[in-house]
Each structure stands twice: as structure tokens, then as C-alpha cells.
Motif scaffolding. Structure first.
Motif, PDB file in Angstrom:
ATOM      1  N   VAL A  12      42.330  14.101  -6.769  1.00 20.89           N
ATOM      2  CA  VAL A  12      42.652  13.884  -8.176  1.00 20.89           C
ATOM      3  C   VAL A  12      41.601  14.604  -9.007  1.00 20.89           C
ATOM      4  CG1 VAL A  12      43.227  12.200  -9.954  1.00 20.89           C
ATOM      5  CG2 VAL A  12      43.561  11.617  -7.534  1.00 20.89           C
ATOM      6  N   GLU A  13      42.008  15.709  -9.620  1.00 21.95           N
ATOM      7  CA  GLU A  13      41.105  16.587 -10.378  1.00 21.95           C
ATOM      8  C   GLU A  13      41.897  17.206 -11.522  1.00 21.95           C
ATOM      9  OE1 GLU A  13      38.728  18.668 -12.162  1.00 21.95           O
ATOM     10  OE2 GLU A  13      37.693  18.024 -10.332  1.00 21.95           O
ATOM     11  N   ASP A  14      41.386  17.083 -12.750  1.00 23.34           N
ATOM     12  CA  ASP A  14      42.148  17.554 -13.902  1.00 23.34           C
ATOM     13  C   ASP A  14      41.984  19.045 -14.173  1.00 23.34           C
ATOM     14  OD1 ASP A  14      39.475  17.065 -14.670  1.00 23.34           O
ATOM     15  OD2 ASP A  14      40.050  17.003 -16.780  1.00 23.34           O
ATOM     16  N   ASP A  15      40.924  19.664 -13.686  1.00 22.81           N
ATOM     17  CA  ASP A  15      40.740  21.093 -13.870  1.00 22.81           C
ATOM     18  C   ASP A  15      41.661  21.842 -12.901  1.00 22.81           C
ATOM     19  OD1 ASP A  15      39.411  23.788 -13.083  1.00 22.81           O
ATOM     20  OD2 ASP A  15      38.378  23.222 -14.938  1.00 22.81           O
ATOM     21  N   GLU A  16      42.614  22.585 -13.439  1.00 19.08           N
ATOM     22  CA  GLU A  16      43.641  23.208 -12.603  1.00 19.08           C
ATOM     23  C   GLU A  16      43.053  24.195 -11.606  1.00 19.08           C
ATOM     24  OE1 GLU A  16      47.862  25.690 -13.015  1.00 19.08           O
ATOM     25  OE2 GLU A  16      46.724  25.100 -14.807  1.00 19.08           O
ATOM     26  N   LEU A  17      42.096  25.018 -12.040  1.00 17.86           N
ATOM     27  CA  LEU A  17      41.509  26.009 -11.145  1.00 17.86           C
ATOM     28  C   LEU A  17      40.771  25.323  -9.993  1.00 17.86           C
ATOM     29  CD1 LEU A  17      40.905  28.948 -10.465  1.00 17.86           C
ATOM     30  CD2 LEU A  17      38.923  28.836 -12.012  1.00 17.86           C
ATOM     31  N   MET A  18      39.958  24.294 -10.309  1.00 15.44           N
ATOM     32  CA  MET A  18      39.241  23.564  -9.267  1.00 15.44           C
ATOM     33  C   MET A  18      40.203  22.848  -8.341  1.00 15.44           C
ATOM     34  SD  MET A  18      35.829  21.862 -10.917  1.00 15.44           S
ATOM     35  CE  MET A  18      34.441  22.883 -11.412  1.00 15.44           C
ATOM     36  N   ARG A  19      41.244  22.240  -8.917  1.00 11.44           N
ATOM     37  CA  ARG A  19      42.210  21.501  -8.106  1.00 11.44           C
ATOM     38  C   ARG A  19      42.873  22.423  -7.092  1.00 11.44           C
ATOM     39  NH1 ARG A  19      44.822  19.781 -11.994  1.00 11.44           N
ATOM     40  NH2 ARG A  19      46.700  21.055 -11.948  1.00 11.44           N
ATOM     41  N   ASP A  52      45.777  13.809 -13.108  1.00 15.12           N
ATOM     42  CA  ASP A  52      45.284  12.702 -13.938  1.00 15.12           C
ATOM     43  C   ASP A  52      45.268  11.424 -13.117  1.00 15.12           C
ATOM     44  OD1 ASP A  52      47.874  10.983 -14.624  1.00 15.12           O
ATOM     45  OD2 ASP A  52      48.433  13.100 -14.785  1.00 15.12           O
ATOM     46  N   GLY A  53      44.550  10.424 -13.623  1.00 10.93           N
ATOM     47  CA  GLY A  53      44.353   9.198 -12.874  1.00 10.93           C
ATOM     48  C   GLY A  53      45.611   8.389 -12.642  1.00 10.93           C
ATOM     49  N   LEU A  54      46.486   8.328 -13.620  1.00  5.29           N
ATOM     50  CA  LEU A  54      47.706   7.522 -13.469  1.00  5.29           C
ATOM     51  C   LEU A  54      48.631   8.136 -12.421  1.00  5.29           C
ATOM     52  CD1 LEU A  54      48.425   6.572 -17.194  1.00  5.29           C
ATOM     53  CD2 LEU A  54      47.552   5.092 -15.375  1.00  5.29           C
ATOM     54  N   THR A  55      48.755   9.458 -12.418  1.00  3.57           N
ATOM     55  CA  THR A  55      49.562  10.114 -11.385  1.00  3.57           C
ATOM     56  C   THR A  55      48.927   9.909 -10.014  1.00  3.57           C
ATOM     57  OG1 THR A  55      50.286  11.799 -12.966  1.00  3.57           O
ATOM     58  CG2 THR A  55      50.571  12.285 -10.629  1.00  3.57           C
ATOM     59  N   GLY A  56      47.602   9.987  -9.968  1.00  4.86           N
ATOM     60  CA  GLY A  56      46.911   9.740  -8.706  1.00  4.86           C
ATOM     61  C   GLY A  56      47.150   8.336  -8.192  1.00  4.86           C
ATOM     62  N   LEU A  62      38.695  12.004 -15.874  1.00  2.00           N
ATOM     63  CA  LEU A  62      40.131  12.250 -15.757  1.00  2.00           C
ATOM     64  C   LEU A  62      40.834  11.735 -17.003  1.00  2.00           C
ATOM     65  CD1 LEU A  62      40.762  11.021 -12.086  1.00  2.00           C
ATOM     66  CD2 LEU A  62      40.779  13.401 -12.859  1.00  2.00           C
ATOM     67  N   PRO A  63      41.910  12.401 -17.421  1.00  2.00           N
ATOM     68  CA  PRO A  63      42.685  11.884 -18.556  1.00  2.00           C
ATOM     69  C   PRO A  63      43.492  10.650 -18.157  1.00  2.00           C
ATOM     70  CG  PRO A  63      43.727  13.852 -17.647  1.00  2.00           C
ATOM     71  CD  PRO A  63      42.417  13.691 -16.931  1.00  2.00           C
ATOM     72  N   GLY A  64      43.778   9.815 -19.119  1.00  2.00           N
ATOM     73  CA  GLY A  64      44.570   8.608 -18.869  1.00  2.00           C
ATOM     74  C   GLY A  64      43.733   7.522 -18.239  1.00  2.00           C
ATOM     75  N   LEU A  65      43.655   7.524 -16.935  1.00  2.00           N
ATOM     76  CA  LEU A  65      42.832   6.598 -16.161  1.00  2.00           C
ATOM     77  C   LEU A  65      41.729   7.400 -15.499  1.00  2.00           C
ATOM     78  CD1 LEU A  65      42.467   3.688 -14.948  1.00  2.00           C
ATOM     79  CD2 LEU A  65      43.959   4.439 -13.078  1.00  2.00           C
ATOM     80  N   ASP A  66      40.461   7.120 -15.838  1.00  2.00           N
ATOM     81  CA  ASP A  66      39.391   7.936 -15.286  1.00  2.00           C
ATOM     82  C   ASP A  66      39.129   7.578 -13.825  1.00  2.00           C
ATOM     83  OD1 ASP A  66      37.844   5.610 -15.226  1.00  2.00           O
ATOM     84  OD2 ASP A  66      36.631   6.151 -16.953  1.00  2.00           O
ATOM     85  N   GLY A  67      38.271   8.366 -13.176  1.00  2.00           N
ATOM     86  CA  GLY A  67      38.039   8.182 -11.750  1.00  2.00           C
ATOM     87  C   GLY A  67      37.422   6.836 -11.412  1.00  2.00           C
ATOM     88  N   ILE A  68      36.579   6.315 -12.307  1.00  2.00           N
ATOM     89  CA  ILE A  68      35.962   5.005 -12.072  1.00  2.00           C
ATOM     90  C   ILE A  68      37.029   3.922 -12.057  1.00  2.00           C
ATOM     91  CG2 ILE A  68      34.212   3.377 -12.839  1.00  2.00           C
ATOM     92  CD1 ILE A  68      33.118   6.134 -12.057  1.00  2.00           C
ATOM     93  N   GLY A  69      37.889   3.952 -13.069  1.00  2.00           N
ATOM     94  CA  GLY A  69      38.968   2.967 -13.133  1.00  2.00           C
ATOM     95  C   GLY A  69      39.934   3.102 -11.981  1.00  2.00           C
ATOM     96  N   LEU A  70      40.219   4.349 -11.584  1.00  2.00           N
ATOM     97  CA  LEU A  70      41.122   4.578 -10.460  1.00  2.00           C
ATOM     98  C   LEU A  70      40.516   4.027  -9.171  1.00  2.00           C
ATOM     99  CD1 LEU A  70      43.589   5.734  -9.106  1.00  2.00           C
ATOM    100  CD2 LEU A  70      42.532   8.005  -9.199  1.00  2.00           C
ATOM    101  N   CYS A  71      39.223   4.240  -8.975  1.00  2.00           N
ATOM    102  CA  CYS A  71      38.563   3.718  -7.778  1.00  2.00           C
ATOM    103  C   CYS A  71      38.638   2.191  -7.744  1.00  2.00           C
ATOM    104  CB  CYS A  71      37.108   4.182  -7.743  1.00  2.00           C
ATOM    105  SG  CYS A  71      36.220   3.729  -6.238  1.00  2.00           S
ATOM    106  N   ARG A  72      38.436   1.550  -8.886  1.00  2.00           N
ATOM    107  CA  ARG A  72      38.525   0.083  -8.939  1.00  2.00           C
ATOM    108  C   ARG A  72      39.933  -0.389  -8.577  1.00  2.00           C
ATOM    109  NH1 ARG A  72      35.332   0.369 -13.983  1.00  2.00           N
ATOM    110  NH2 ARG A  72      33.177  -0.229 -13.498  1.00  2.00           N
TER     111      ARG A  72
END
Length: 239
Positions: A10-17, A36-40, A58-68
């Protein structure tokens, strides 16, 4: 022949992803990517993954919230990626239940090394008893083979199960490996760099915050007095 390891990136930067996904696929991993976090989170709930790589920002739901949200239902290994290696992002990610982190930009070889280390730790994943089942002592009333008993805490090193006062304790693979390392030398002070080497498989000096935060999580689950801080040295598991 074993199935390929499935990774959720889950990475929002397209080139890095795209570059991370291509690089990991070259190493034989099967990669599903989200921007984005919600799609992840949706992909995580719909499919089975062996490891998650989450960017912090991350947009929407950030990585911290997604991990929780992931930790509410799963012990799957989680690797966080942060653009700020010395900021609050790292601490927040580890407190949320991540097993390790890397700082961007990250070399592919380093990323793959961290992934392999996490997957090795995943072999320590505990198995919870069936619903309503409570582990009891062996028939002779004493500890059985592979059982380590510390008061009301029992570690089954063969079945990789941990119980506290008879109730199963859910530990991530990293938390379980750290607990087993402590239990192997009760009463012995273990330095942080020793734990980084033995638990996180760091062949170099790593960030001791991963140790400190993982110890904090163990204390929350097992009791604060179980692991003693020895200032200036490290930690000691109480007998």
C-alpha cells in the motif's frame, strides 16, 4: 512446490508503487498493490496475504490507522515504510503493531532482506486453542516436554502457544520470538543489540526503538512487571 509469498503493498506514490511491485515480483513474490489505505483495507479483507508493506502517509486511511485495523483481526507480519526515519511516524507505526520499518528511499536489497527476516519470524506464529478449549497441565501435574512455566505464564515451545492464567494470548510472530528469546535466559540481562541480532536478524546495528516498542507491547499483554528494564544495559525477563 510451495506457493509464492503473497504481499500486499500500500503506497500512494505511483512511481514507487510500480517500482517496488516490479522489484518484488522479480524475487518471486506475488504482489497486490493499492494506492490508498481504504483500498488496502478492502484488499486485506478480501484476500489472504503473507505480509503487508504499508506506507505511513496514505490518503483516506493512513498507514498507522490501517495497521491498527489489521491488528484487530490478524497477526500477519507488517513492514512500515516512512519518509522520516527519526520522526514520530516510526514510533507510531511500531506502537500500532508493525513488526519493523524501513526509511524511504530504500534499496531493493534492503527491502527484500527485511521481508525475508519477517517471513522467517512468521514461522513462530502461535496457534490459538479451539473455541472454548483451555489448555491444562499434563496428566502427571508437572510441565510437559516443551513447556516453560513462569508463574501463571506458560509457553509451549513445541506448539508455539502462550497462555496467561489459562487463557490464550495472541502474539505477533515478532512478539512471540522476542518472548521465547527472553524465556531462554530468564534472569539474564539481554542487551538491545543482542535482541536485534537474535530476534530481528539484524547483522548490523539497527534501531533499538523496534526493541523498546515490542517490549512495551509484550508488557501490555503479559503484565508490566514480567520484563524488567536494566538501565544502561537492556532488559531482563523475571524468573
Amino acid at each position: 512446490m510451495s506457493s509464492p509469498v503473497r504481499v500486499l503493498l500500500v503506497e500512494d506514490d505511483e512511481l514507487m508503487r510500480r517500482s517496488f511491485a516490479v522489484a518484488l515480483e522479480r524475487y518471486g513474490y506475488t504482489v497486490r498493490a493499492a494506492a490508498d489505505g481504504l483500498t488496502g483495507l478492502e484488499l486485506f479483507r478480501e484476500e489472504e496475504f503473507d505480509l503487508l508493506i504499508l506506507d505511513v502517509m496514505l490518503p483516506g486511511l493512513d498507514g498507522i490507522g490501517l495497521c491498527r485495523r489489521v491488528r484487530e483481526s490478524s497477526l500477519v507480519p507488517v513492514l512500515m515504510m516512512s519518509a522520516r526515519g527519526d520522526g514520530l511516524d516510526v514510533v507510531a507505526g511500531l506502537e500500532a503493531g508493525a513488526d519493523d520499518y524501513v526509511v524511504k528511499p530504500v534499496d531493493t536489497f534492503v527491502l527484500v532482506a527485511r521481508i525475508r527476516s519477517l517471513l522467517r519470524r512468521a514461522t513462530y506464529a502461535p496457534t490459538a486453542p479451539a473455541a472454548g478449549e483451555r489448555p491444562g497441565p499434563p496428566s502427571d501435574g508437572g510441565p510437559g516436554p516443551g513447556l516453560l512455566v513462569f508463574g501463571d505464564l506458560t509457553l509451549d515451545t513445541g506448539g508455539l502457544e502462550v497462555t496467561l492464567a489459562g487463557a490464550p494470548v495472541a502474539l505477533t510472530p515478532t512478539e512471540l520470538k522476542l518472548l521465547l528469546r527472553f524465556a531462554a535466559d530468564p534472569g539474564v540481562v539481554l542487551e538491545r543489540h543482542t535482541l536485534l541480532r537474535d530476534v530481528w536478524d539484524y547483522g548490523w546495528d539497527g534501531d533499538s526503538r523496534v526493541v523498546d516498542l515490542c517490549v512495551q507491547r509484550l508488557r501490555r499483554k503479559l503484565g508490566r512487571d514480567r520484563i524488567e528494564t536494566v538501565r544502561g544495559f537492556g532488559y531482563k525477563f523475571r524468573r
